[in-house]
Design an enzyme around this catalytic site. Structure first.
Site, mmCIF file in Angstrom:
data_model
loop_
_atom_site.group_PDB
_atom_site.id
_atom_site.type_symbol
_atom_site.label_atom_id
_atom_site.label_comp_id
_atom_site.label_asym_id
_atom_site.label_seq_id
_atom_site.Cartn_x
_atom_site.Cartn_y
_atom_site.Cartn_z
ATOM 1 N N ASP A 134 15.288 -1.402 -11.476
ATOM 2 C CA ASP A 134 16.399 -0.536 -11.080
ATOM 3 C C ASP A 134 17.768 -1.130 -11.356
ATOM 4 O OD1 ASP A 134 16.047 -2.421 -8.819
ATOM 5 O OD2 ASP A 134 17.604 -1.207 -7.876
ATOM 6 N N ASP B 106 17.565 -7.025 -10.477
ATOM 7 C CA ASP B 106 16.369 -7.711 -9.985
ATOM 8 C C ASP B 106 15.140 -7.113 -10.646
ATOM 9 O OD1 ASP B 106 16.249 -5.260 -8.780
ATOM 10 O OD2 ASP B 106 16.652 -5.979 -6.760
ATOM 11 N N TYR C 293 16.327 0.692 -0.371
ATOM 12 C CA TYR C 293 16.452 2.119 -0.668
ATOM 13 C C TYR C 293 15.895 2.952 0.479
ATOM 14 C CZ TYR C 293 17.880 0.962 -5.414
ATOM 15 O OH TYR C 293 18.568 0.481 -6.503
ATOM 16 N N GLU D 138 27.046 -5.659 -10.045
ATOM 17 C CA GLU D 138 25.678 -5.249 -10.334
ATOM 18 C C GLU D 138 25.683 -3.820 -10.875
ATOM 19 O OE1 GLU D 138 21.245 -5.886 -8.521
ATOM 20 O OE2 GLU D 138 22.830 -5.427 -7.095
#
Length: 532
Positions: free
Chosen positions: A102, A105, A254, A500
């Site tokens: 995603d 990571d 999430y 990120e």
């Protein structure tokens, strides 16, 4: 996505209509921030320095190849990446090789991955001709199929969907290339006893939307996707529950703050688009009130909160004669869609989305750009709809035409590409100045193709994470989290709130870049801009 990315700042900015009875899993109500910056529109064409939307489009699609998990194909263009996650699912006796990481990571999170594929598919559905004209349709289809191939694998039986591979806690103890992974690849599933209606609904939406994309070019595959989508929707609707209650390890990353009702409505809407079956439309109509579809007026559209996208899709149905019998409900969907659009345009009588001094939509400090890209997408889609249906948008602050909406969407896109106080492109690899220390494990460590020597879990932190130098690999096409509320940005690897990038940040840009490129080609010397 780094820990607590969603937990710390997952409050929703929204309003409810008077006397709306909230469901038991209702969202948190917070006051909306009244913006102090106003935006004034001009529909007069103004000459500006043009951005290279063709280059931005090409690079945005290249990004998805950087995020691939599994065995990379022969035509892989991002050459600093190599095979990874080749034993995913082995522990559970299922093949879960493939899909997307995603962010920076190496966990494969099902919900944001599915939303990414839904948005890529919607981009192609709305702007297929423009993407094809730019020579990027094949790459767009490959990006979608890399996700849907994985979803087919992950949906191992009608009522079983594998929700996640790896877990964030152990993953974040390590700073490794995906090719060197030593962290847990344990897989987690939802089933009849461990429901996840939000995940099933979003995955159904992704596969239904993709089935529309492939309907003419690959009808067999399209039919397969639709079969899975229908099964997943039925599973999610029959066995209701939030997926983060069944898959506890996802809560810090999430969590499904909005619950599952928006995803079930969203899934039904996409299945209606894919099948033209009244059963799915009846679901969207009949559950519009009890599931919040015509109740929630929302000021964000994201991997978690689907209401604004659903409401916009429902409002477009009003233009078709065959939906006249549902006019009363569809008008209420449109009212909520207009609330979102007017909030973006700063014309909602006080309850608007805040802006930075430089004019960027600003919802929250953690990865704010995800909300900017989805807003630009919905505004662009609605602008096109207004042209085709000969309508205007009525806001509390006045009437808006399609050009004004498009000009604001363009202003957000241009901010991303460098028209901002930092003169910084937030799309990595685009322009002369962009983030070079993106918070991304693979990009920040020497390429496996160059150095196959094993880099251990803590070795990556010791030797690579804290290096002041730019990343050795450029994460081309990634849309980073972006600046703070004052347009400030620090290009530091440990500043993961801003540096990120996530797949669902870039996905909505694909269609919008293609649309802006078409407009630029039609009128290369002039462009609609919004002025302050």
């Amino acid at each position: 996505m780094e820990k607590n990315n969603n937990n710390i700042l997952n409050e929703l900015q929204l309003q409810t209509i008077p006397r709306f009875s909230l469901p038991s899993n209702s969202l948190l109500l917070l006051p909306l921030v009244i913006p102090i910056f106003t935006f004034i529109f001009t529909s007069t064409a103004t000459t500006v320095s043009a951005f290279d939307y063709a280059d931005a489009l090409t690079k945005s699609l290249l990004y998805f190849e950087s995020q691939r998990s599994g065995r990379l194909p022969y035509n892989q263009r991002v050459t600093w990446r190599d095979n990874s996650g080749l034993t995913d699912g082995l522990e559970q006796g299922v093949d879960l090789v493939g899909g997307y990481y995603d962010a920076g990571d190496h966990v494969k999170f099902g919900l944001p991955m599915a939303f990414t594929v839904t948005m890529l598919s919607w981009s192609v559905i709305e702007f297929r001709d423009q993407i094809a004209e730019a020579g990027e349709l094949e790459h767009a289809l490959e990006a979608i199929k890399w996700g849907t191939d994985y979803f087919i694998k992950a949906h191992t039986s009608p009522n079983v969907l594998w929700a996640e591979v790896g877990d964030g806690d152990t993953d974040h103890y390590c700073w490794q290339r995906p090719e060197d992974m030593t962290t847990s690849r344990h897989a987690y599933k939802i089933d009849e006893n461990n429901p996840g209606s939000d995940l099933a609904g979003e995955t159904a939406a992704a596969m239904a939307a993709a089935s529309i994309v492939f309907k003419k070019t690959n009808p067999h595959y399209s039919h397969l996707l639709l079969h899975h989508a229908q099964q997943l929707f039925e599973f999610g609707d029959k066995y209701r529950g939030r997926y983060d209650a069944s898959v506890g390890v996802v809560k810090s990353y999430y969590a499904s703050v909005s619950g599952y009702m928006d995803e079930l409505l969203w899934g039904a809407m996409w299945l209606y688009k894919a099948t033209d079956s009244d059963n799915y439309l009846d679901y969207v109509i009949n559950k519009s009130h009890c599931f919040g579809g015509i109740g929630w007026a929302i000021t964000e559209f994201s991997w978690d909160v689907k209401y604004a996208g659903l409401q916009l899709m429902a409002s477009k149905l009003l233009a078709e004669d065959k939906h006249k019998k549902h006019t009363h409900i569809l008008e209420q969907y449109r009212s909520k869609a207009e609330y979102y659009l007017c909030s973006c345009l700063n014309m909602n009588n006080g309850s608007n989305i805040d802006r930075t001094p430089g004019g960027l939509l600003y919802i929250r400090q953690w990865n704010n750009m995800q909300y900017v890209s989805t807003a630009a997408f919905l505004l662009t889609v609605y602008s096109d709809f207004m042209v085709s249906s000969n309508q205007q948008l009525n806001c509390h602050g006045g009437t808006v035409d399609h050009e004004e909406i498009l000009s604001f969407a363009k202003s957000q896109l241009d901010y991303i590409l460098g028209s901002n106080p930092m003169n910084m492109s937030y799309l990595v690899g685009y322009g002369s100045k962009y983030p070079t220390r993106v918070h991304h494990r693979g990009a920040s460590i020497v390429s496996y193709r160059e150095n196959k020597g094993f880099i251990g879990c803590t070795q990556g932190y010791d030797n690579w994470y804290s290096r002041p130098e730019p990343n050795p690999n450029v994460l081309v096409g990634a849309l980073v989290g972006g600046p703070d509320c004052q347009d400030n940005f620090m290009d530091q690897r440990d500043n993961y709130m801003q540096t990120e990038a996530c797949t669902y940040n870039t996905a909505p840009l694909v269609g919008v870049f293609a649309k802006m490129l078409q407009l630029q080609d039609q009128n290369p010397s002039q462009s609609l801009v919004a002025s302050y």
